[in-house]
Design an enzyme around this catalytic site. Structure first.
Site, PDB file in Angstrom:
ATOM      1  N   LEU A  24       0.826  -1.344   0.091  1.00  0.00           N
ATOM      2  CA  LEU A  24       0.129  -0.072  -0.090  1.00  0.00           C
ATOM      3  C   LEU A  24       0.856   1.371  -0.177  1.00  0.00           C
ATOM      4  O   LEU A  24       0.514   2.167  -0.553  1.00  0.00           O
ATOM      5  CB  LEU A  24      -1.055  -0.018   1.270  1.00  0.00           C
ATOM      6  N   ASP A  25       2.055   1.122   0.693  1.00  0.00           N
ATOM      7  CA  ASP A  25       3.013   2.352   0.697  1.00  0.00           C
ATOM      8  C   ASP A  25       4.264   2.122  -0.059  1.00  0.00           C
ATOM      9  O   ASP A  25       5.137   1.747   0.214  1.00  0.00           O
ATOM     10  CB  ASP A  25       3.377   2.627   2.198  1.00  0.00           C
ATOM     11  N   PHE A  26       3.983   2.177  -1.673  1.00  0.00           N
ATOM     12  CA  PHE A  26       4.813   1.675  -2.515  1.00  0.00           C
ATOM     13  C   PHE A  26       5.722   3.037  -2.830  1.00  0.00           C
ATOM     14  O   PHE A  26       5.357   3.704  -3.589  1.00  0.00           O
ATOM     15  CB  PHE A  26       4.180   1.174  -3.890  1.00  0.00           C
ATOM     16  N   GLN A  30      10.960   2.455   0.408  1.00  0.00           N
ATOM     17  CA  GLN A  30      10.501   1.104   1.130  1.00  0.00           C
ATOM     18  C   GLN A  30      11.511  -0.169   0.875  1.00  0.00           C
ATOM     19  O   GLN A  30      11.010  -1.307   1.300  1.00  0.00           O
ATOM     20  CB  GLN A  30       9.136   0.794   0.943  1.00  0.00           C
TER      21      GLN A  30
END
Length: 246
Positions: A24-26, A30
């Site tokens: 979801l937090d691409f 990351q």
């Protein structure tokens, strides 16, 4: 290397034992490279939930610049939405910045095909991985060099010597900030590169290898600073050799 490793990671996420996993937090921050492989540093925002739907119009995958209509499956889930979301994020955060650069000219059309197909979500993760592995095979095998004129015959080989490392002319994308150090399939490709650079007068195939196993070639603008080395060969343009003899 980064893009291929990312695709292998997304392939695993698409077929994981838990089901299709979406990040979801691409964001590039990351991820981190560990021993040549891309790893996710934070999985708090990973999810196996897929968007529920009643009909196809409930399944639009929205991004800031594009939207993609998806199908609503018989079980009331938007088909492949997690996989497609990961893949388009890979396209916009990684592929668009990394794929157009550094590849040999003969391989760029293949990479452009990957770029265009993932940018339009015409490829799923399976097709994307297959396309990357095809390019890697062509790159490692040297098959992309077929039907090229043989240029190494225009060079004299001087065995038992190498060139001392020193600052020389720069090229892109060099593996060294001191000069021109490029990945090649072998001496024939190195000769073609040397011919394409007006400053280049000689080159040597070093013992260094890239992650694909390809050797690095060092290109030089002169023949100064030759160092004895029983395992090395310096390749010199015949015109350069004749001029220096005179």
């Amino acid at each position: 290397q980064i893009c291929l490793s990312l695709v292998k990671l997304l392939f695993y996420l698409a077929h994981s034992p838990l089901g299709s996993v979406v990040l979801l937090d691409f964001q590039p921050r990351q991820f981190v490279m560990v021993d040549g492989n891309l790893k996710v540093t934070d999985i708090d925002d990973a999810s196996t939930e897929e968007l529920s739907c009643k009909e196809d119009k409930d399944c639009t995958l929205d991004f800031p610049t594009k939207s993609f209509p998806l199908k609503c499956s018989a079980v009331g889930k938007c088909e492949g939405i997690n996989e497609k979301k990961n893949l388009f994020n890979a396209y916009r955060y990684f592929f668009t910045y990394l794929l157009p650069h550094s590849a040999p000219p003969a391989l760029r059309p293949f990479l452009n095909d990957i770029l265009n197909a993932t940018g339009d979500l015409r490829y799923g993760i399976n097709e994307t991985l297959q396309a990357f592995e095809k390019v890697l095979h062509l790159y490692k095998s040297g098959l992309y060099l077929q039907k090229r004129p043989l240029l190494l015959k225009d060079y004299i080989s001087l065995k038992g010597f190498r060139m001392a490392e020193r600052e020389d002319y720069k090229c892109w994308p060099s593996y060294s900030h001191l000069g021109c150090l490029l990945s090649v399939h072998g001496a024939e490709e190195a000769a073609a590169i040397c011919n394409s650079q007006s400053q280049c007068q000689s080159f040597i195939i070093t013992q260094q290898r890239t992650w694909t196993g390809r050797p690095l070639a060092s290109f030089q603008s002169s023949l100064t600073d030759l160092v004895p080395d029983a395992n090395a060969v310096v390749y010199i343009k015949q015109s350069t050799s004749s001029e220096e003899r005179l």
